[in-house]
Motif scaffolding. Structure first.
Motif, short mmCIF file in Angstrom:
data_model
loop_
_atom_site.label_atom_id
_atom_site.label_comp_id
_atom_site.label_asym_id
_atom_site.label_seq_id
_atom_site.Cartn_x
_atom_site.Cartn_y
_atom_site.Cartn_z
N TRP A 88 3.53 -5.15 -8.41
CA TRP A 88 4.09 -3.86 -8.04
C TRP A 88 4.91 -3.30 -9.20
N ILE A 89 5.62 -4.17 -9.92
CA ILE A 89 6.40 -3.75 -11.09
C ILE A 89 5.49 -3.15 -12.16
N ASP A 90 4.30 -3.71 -12.34
CA ASP A 90 3.34 -3.16 -13.30
C ASP A 90 2.95 -1.73 -12.92
N VAL A 91 2.73 -1.49 -11.64
CA VAL A 91 2.37 -0.15 -11.17
C VAL A 91 3.53 0.81 -11.40
N ILE A 92 4.74 0.39 -11.04
CA ILE A 92 5.93 1.23 -11.25
C ILE A 92 6.08 1.58 -12.72
N ASN A 93 5.97 0.60 -13.59
CA ASN A 93 6.12 0.83 -15.03
C ASN A 93 5.04 1.76 -15.56
N TYR A 94 3.82 1.62 -15.06
CA TYR A 94 2.71 2.49 -15.46
C TYR A 94 3.03 3.94 -15.10
N VAL A 95 3.51 4.16 -13.88
CA VAL A 95 3.85 5.51 -13.44
C VAL A 95 5.03 6.05 -14.24
N ARG A 96 6.07 5.25 -14.42
CA ARG A 96 7.27 5.69 -15.14
C ARG A 96 6.98 6.15 -16.56
N THR A 97 6.05 5.48 -17.23
CA THR A 97 5.75 5.83 -18.62
C THR A 97 4.88 7.07 -18.75
N ARG A 98 4.27 7.52 -17.64
CA ARG A 98 3.36 8.65 -17.70
C ARG A 98 3.81 9.88 -16.93
N HIS A 151 3.15 3.82 -2.51
CA HIS A 151 3.85 2.85 -1.68
C HIS A 151 3.30 1.45 -1.92
N HIS A 152 4.20 0.48 -1.96
CA HIS A 152 3.80 -0.92 -1.99
C HIS A 152 3.69 -1.36 -0.54
N VAL A 153 2.47 -1.62 -0.10
CA VAL A 153 2.23 -2.02 1.28
C VAL A 153 2.33 -3.55 1.35
N PRO A 154 3.16 -4.07 2.25
CA PRO A 154 3.34 -5.52 2.35
C PRO A 154 2.01 -6.23 2.59
N GLU A 155 2.02 -7.50 2.28
CA GLU A 155 0.80 -8.30 2.40
C GLU A 155 0.22 -8.25 3.80
N SER A 156 -1.08 -8.09 3.83
CA SER A 156 -1.86 -8.13 5.06
C SER A 156 -3.03 -9.05 4.77
N ASP A 157 -3.19 -10.08 5.57
CA ASP A 157 -4.25 -11.07 5.33
C ASP A 157 -4.10 -11.70 3.94
N GLY A 158 -2.86 -11.84 3.48
CA GLY A 158 -2.60 -12.48 2.20
C GLY A 158 -2.78 -11.60 0.99
N VAL A 159 -3.01 -10.29 1.19
CA VAL A 159 -3.23 -9.38 0.08
C VAL A 159 -2.22 -8.23 0.15
N ALA A 160 -1.57 -7.93 -0.96
CA ALA A 160 -0.68 -6.77 -1.05
C ALA A 160 -1.51 -5.56 -1.46
N LEU A 205 -3.61 -4.66 -4.53
CA LEU A 205 -2.79 -4.83 -5.73
C LEU A 205 -3.28 -5.98 -6.59
N GLU A 206 -3.75 -7.03 -5.97
CA GLU A 206 -4.19 -8.21 -6.71
C GLU A 206 -5.35 -7.85 -7.64
N ASP A 207 -5.23 -8.23 -8.90
CA ASP A 207 -6.27 -7.97 -9.91
C ASP A 207 -6.60 -6.49 -10.07
N LEU A 208 -5.62 -5.63 -9.80
CA LEU A 208 -5.80 -4.19 -9.92
C LEU A 208 -5.92 -3.81 -11.39
N SER A 209 -6.97 -3.09 -11.72
CA SER A 209 -7.07 -2.47 -13.04
C SER A 209 -6.35 -1.15 -12.93
N VAL A 210 -5.15 -1.06 -13.51
CA VAL A 210 -4.33 0.13 -13.34
C VAL A 210 -5.07 1.38 -13.81
N ARG A 211 -5.80 1.28 -14.88
CA ARG A 211 -6.51 2.46 -15.39
C ARG A 211 -7.67 2.86 -14.49
N GLU A 212 -8.52 1.95 -14.11
CA GLU A 212 -9.72 2.29 -13.34
C GLU A 212 -9.47 2.37 -11.84
N GLU A 213 -8.72 1.47 -11.28
CA GLU A 213 -8.58 1.38 -9.82
C GLU A 213 -7.31 2.07 -9.30
#
Length: 130
Positions: free
Chosen positions: A4-14, A42-51, A97-105
């Motif tokens: 989630w921090i990676d997503v926040i940082n990506y948004v903040r820099t752009r 929004h960071h959606v809490p884990e559901s079925d083990g996936v955020a 969120l898991e294995d999210l390619s910030v640029r593509e996904e």
């Protein structure tokens, strides 16, 4: 692994962040013809083990637009679905969120969703409120 921090940082820099909490942030993007569009992530809490990460962008006040027409328009969008949250009609799209390619996904759906939400807002309200 993407966090989630990676997503926040990506948004903040752009983008200029307007509001932020531990689990969501809101920012504004430029759209066509000098218009702007607000976006929430929004960071959606884990559901079925996936955020999950949810991207949403407002179209208009639900009680002030033709919701049937919004559903028809949403049916033509490449990403996202229509919803009403707290009286606001919006388009939203969720990605794992898991294995999210910030640029593509994240970035590509973000830009597609924002363009559609802005076009729908323009058609349904003839304003640029959101």
């Amino acid at each position: 692994m993407t966090s989630w921090i990676d997503v926040i940082n990506y948004v903040r820099t752009r983008h200029e962040v307007l509001e932020e909490t531990d689990s969501w942030l809101r920012f504004r993007l430029d759209a066509e013809d000098g218009r702007t569009q607000q976006v929430a992530v929004h960071h959606v809490p884990e559901s079925d083990g996936v955020a999950w990460v949810e991207i949403s962008s407002a179209v208009g006040r639900a009680d002030a637009i033709d919701l049937r027409r919004l559903l028809e328009l949403a049916g033509t969008a490449a990403v996202g679905g229509a919803a009403v949250v707290d009286g606001v009609a919006l388009l939203k799209h969720t990605v794992p969120l898991e294995d999210l390619s910030v640029r593509e996904e994240f970035e590509r759906p973000l830009m597609l969703l924002v363009a559609a939400a802005d076009a729908f807002e323009h058609e349904l309200t003839e304003t640029d409120r959101f």
